[in-house]
Design a protein around this motif. Structure first.
Motif, PDB file in Angstrom:
ATOM      1  N   UNK A 403      19.523  15.220 -23.650  1.00 20.72           N
ATOM      2  CA  UNK A 403      20.041  15.116 -25.000  1.00 20.72           C
ATOM      3  C   UNK A 403      21.591  15.495 -25.097  1.00 20.72           C
ATOM      4  N   UNK A 404      21.870  16.767 -24.342  1.00 23.58           N
ATOM      5  CA  UNK A 404      23.105  17.015 -24.180  1.00 23.58           C
ATOM      6  C   UNK A 404      24.084  16.174 -23.310  1.00 23.58           C
ATOM      7  N   UNK A 405      23.477  15.307 -22.836  1.00 19.10           N
ATOM      8  CA  UNK A 405      24.472  14.445 -22.284  1.00 19.10           C
ATOM      9  C   UNK A 405      24.215  12.631 -22.663  1.00 19.10           C
ATOM     10  N   UNK A 406      23.720  12.484 -23.909  1.00 17.12           N
ATOM     11  CA  UNK A 406      23.310  11.575 -24.529  1.00 17.12           C
ATOM     12  C   UNK A 406      24.766  10.499 -24.572  1.00 17.12           C
ATOM     13  N   UNK A 407      24.574   9.198 -24.253  1.00 18.96           N
ATOM     14  CA  UNK A 407      25.540   8.620 -24.278  1.00 18.96           C
ATOM     15  C   UNK A 407      26.192   8.127 -22.847  1.00 18.96           C
ATOM     16  N   UNK A 408      25.747   8.955 -21.871  1.00 19.37           N
ATOM     17  CA  UNK A 408      26.087   8.871 -20.343  1.00 19.37           C
ATOM     18  C   UNK A 408      24.905   8.895 -19.495  1.00 19.37           C
ATOM     19  N   UNK A 409      24.753   7.611 -18.912  1.00 16.56           N
ATOM     20  CA  UNK A 409      23.704   7.631 -18.074  1.00 16.56           C
ATOM     21  C   UNK A 409      23.350   8.718 -16.885  1.00 16.56           C
TER      22      UNK A 409
END
Length: 565
Positions: A403-409
């Motif tokens: 969740x805290x790194x959403x948008x980055x694989x």
């Protein structure tokens, strides 16, 4: 003609007094019921605050409890007093102390004058009600409920179970068809008199005293017997969440309430100063009376319910966690798990980071250390590298990381040596891409200088763990994208397999691999596996590795000395 208001009050009496004064100041009679559990001093102060208004009176008090007959008795007392003291009231409007008028009283009067014989009460049969909670629809009319659901829950449940077990069924009075609906109604004088003065009222009252939540069925059922014309809807705006609890309106709902065109809204937060100041201000009636239309705002409440019950993908919150299968997606975005690759290749994480647009971590679930990318001690969302904190709630650790790194694989390494708590979770997560080279865990053991007996014991342990994991990955319940190779299969054409993985991670930016990662030296690995067999351990997951027919004598000497340790 006039409309009279019966108010049911038990808390926030200062706000109830403001609303009562608002109606009474415009020549509307008001009868107030105050819960008997309200203290004498609070009650006396409430009465004194409205003593200057002759068209406000107080009726007999009952100790009201949710779901019980006391609420009906209080409404009956208020309605009877209204009918006896105010013959000019053609409609009687039941409201609560937390209600707030949204439109000028003149608009409500004009609306009711145009419909002199219409009763506004939500009244539907039990088979058509969709909001009941707790599994009691028709049973609330055919069983007995002498115990309070809130105060004596165990007695309530046990007595219901007992009645079901012995097949007990109450007889519904002849001619009565049970209906249900909102507690808040607006009935004509004619209908109310027919209900309250009926010779069969003692029979109906005796029956409904043992019905569950009778305030939502007593008037709703009897109105069907006596009413000339019923509009099955309430003139009071009430919204409920998926648990059957009423939504509370705050100051920031001002424009929402205006759009509804409803005459009254419930339930208003007592400290919503802006709402009370806005709607209790004297206003001129509109030239054209708008039809109450709560459906204008239904879409927003539907979205609110969906947000609470489903939430955002991969985000867990109090209303859903830790309820199983209440998540809206297990994780917030796609991620990749690589098992065996860091054993087969030197610095595989560094090589992979050149070809994927994302963050490549080491072994996030290593038992000794959380290996974040770049060996950082802290990751997004203040996730630390402490294995003790991670293992306290490994599922929360992974979902928070995504969740805290959403948008980055996100990519991370995995091994049978790591914490295995999330095997089922990742295998059933559609966002997961899991690539496994089975048996690769044996490579570090092959290169180990530990005594061979220790190595053999560790090999047996890791193989047992991986076999259990493979059983999960081959389950019919798997939703992740799974790729499995044994070590020998992968080594037949490693670049092709690596290319498939990279293309799957970044399909739009697919490109041919320019270089292969540095593979560890596997010379003599086949002989190592044979040595495991010779010592009684049967390697199953590596594939077919033949031993070297003419091994290097120095290598043989080294392996022999290792074997003899």
């Amino acid at each position: 003609m006039s409309v009279g208001f019966v108010m049911m009050c038990h808390t926030a009496l200062d706000r109830a007094a403001e609303v009562a004064r608002h109606w009474a100041a415009q020549d509307a009679p008001v009868v107030i019921h105050v819960d008997k559990r309200v203290s004498a001093s609070a009650y006396d102060g409430f009465v004194a605050a409205l003593a200057d208004l002759p068209n406000i009176s107080f009726c007999e008090r009952f100790a009201c409890e949710w779901g019980t007959w006391s609420l009906v008795a209080a409404a009956q007392a208020g309605a009877e007093q209204m009918l006896d003291r105010h013959p000019e009231a053609r409609h009687v409007f039941l409201a609560s102390g937390s209600c707030l008028p949204l439109r000028p009283l003149e608009e409500l009067r004009a609306y009711l004058d145009a419909r002199p014989w219409t009763d506004f009460i939500e009244s539907v049969t039990t088979s058509e009600v969709g909001w009941t909670q707790g599994g009691l629809d028709m049973e609330r009319f055919t069983l007995r409920f002498p115990f309070s659901w809130r105060k004596h829950r165990k007695l309530f449940d046990d007595y219901v179970a007992f009645q079901r077990k012995i097949g007990f069924q109450r007889k519904i009075p002849d001619g009565l068809v049970p209906h249900m609906g909102s507690q808040w109604w607006c009935l004509t004088r004619k209908t109310l008199i027919a209900i309250l003065k009926d010779k069969d009222r003692p029979l109906y009252d005796r029956y409904f005293k043992k019905v569950w939540i009778p305030d939502e069925s007593y008037f709703q059922s009897l109105a069907r017997i006596y009413a000339t014309s019923i509009e099955s809807r309430s003139l009071t705006l009430t919204k409920f969440d998926f648990q059957g609890k009423p939504h509370i309106f705050y100051d920031d709902h001002l424009q929402l309430l205006r759009r509804s065109d409803c005459f009254v809204a419930r339930k208003i937060w007592p400290k919503a100063d802006r709402l009370y100041a806005t709607f209790l201000k004297q206003r001129k009636p509109a030239a054209k009376i708008a039809e109450p239309n709560p459906s204008k705002i239904d879409r927003l409440f539907t979205k609110a319910v969906e947000r609470r019950t489903r939430g955002r993908p991969g985000l867990y919150m109090q209303s859903r966690y830790p309820n199983r299968d209440h998540e809206n997606g297990k994780t917030a975005g796609p991620y990749s798990v690589f098992q065996g690759f860091s054993d087969l290749y030197e610095n595989y994480e560094g090589w992979l980071s050149k070809y994927v647009a994302g963050r490549v971590h080491g072994h996030l679930f290593d038992k000794d250390q959380v290996a974040f990318s770049g060996h950082d001690p802290m990751f997004n969302g203040c996730l630390g590298d402490s294995p003790e904190l991670r293992d306290y709630a490994p599922r929360a650790f992974l979902t928070n990381l995504m969740w805290n790194s959403r948008g980055e694989r996100q990519c991370y390494m995995f091994s049978p040596r790591d914490n295995q708590a999330l095997n089922w979770f990742t295998a059933t997560d559609p966002n997961a891409q899991i690539s496994v080279i089975t048996g690769a865990w044996a490579i570090p053991l092959y290169r180990s200088t530990d005594p061979f007996a220790t190595v053999r014991k560790e090999a047996a342990r890791l193989q047992k763990i991986e076999l259990a994991q493979l059983e999960i990955l081959r389950s019919m319940y798997v939703k992740a994208r799974i790729r499995l190779w044994n070590l020998q299969e992968f080594l037949e054409n490693p670049m092709e397999h690596l290319q498939i993985i990279i293309d799957e991670i970044s399909p739009r930016a697919a490109r041919r691999l320019a270089e292969a990662p540095q593979m560890v030296d596997l010379s003599g690995f086949g002989q190592f596996l044979q040595n495991l067999k010779n010592q009684g351990m049967q390697p199953q997951l590596m594939g077919d590795f033949s031993t070297v027919s003419t091994p290097d004598p120095h290598a043989t000497r080294r392996r022999r000395s290792q074997f003899l340790k």
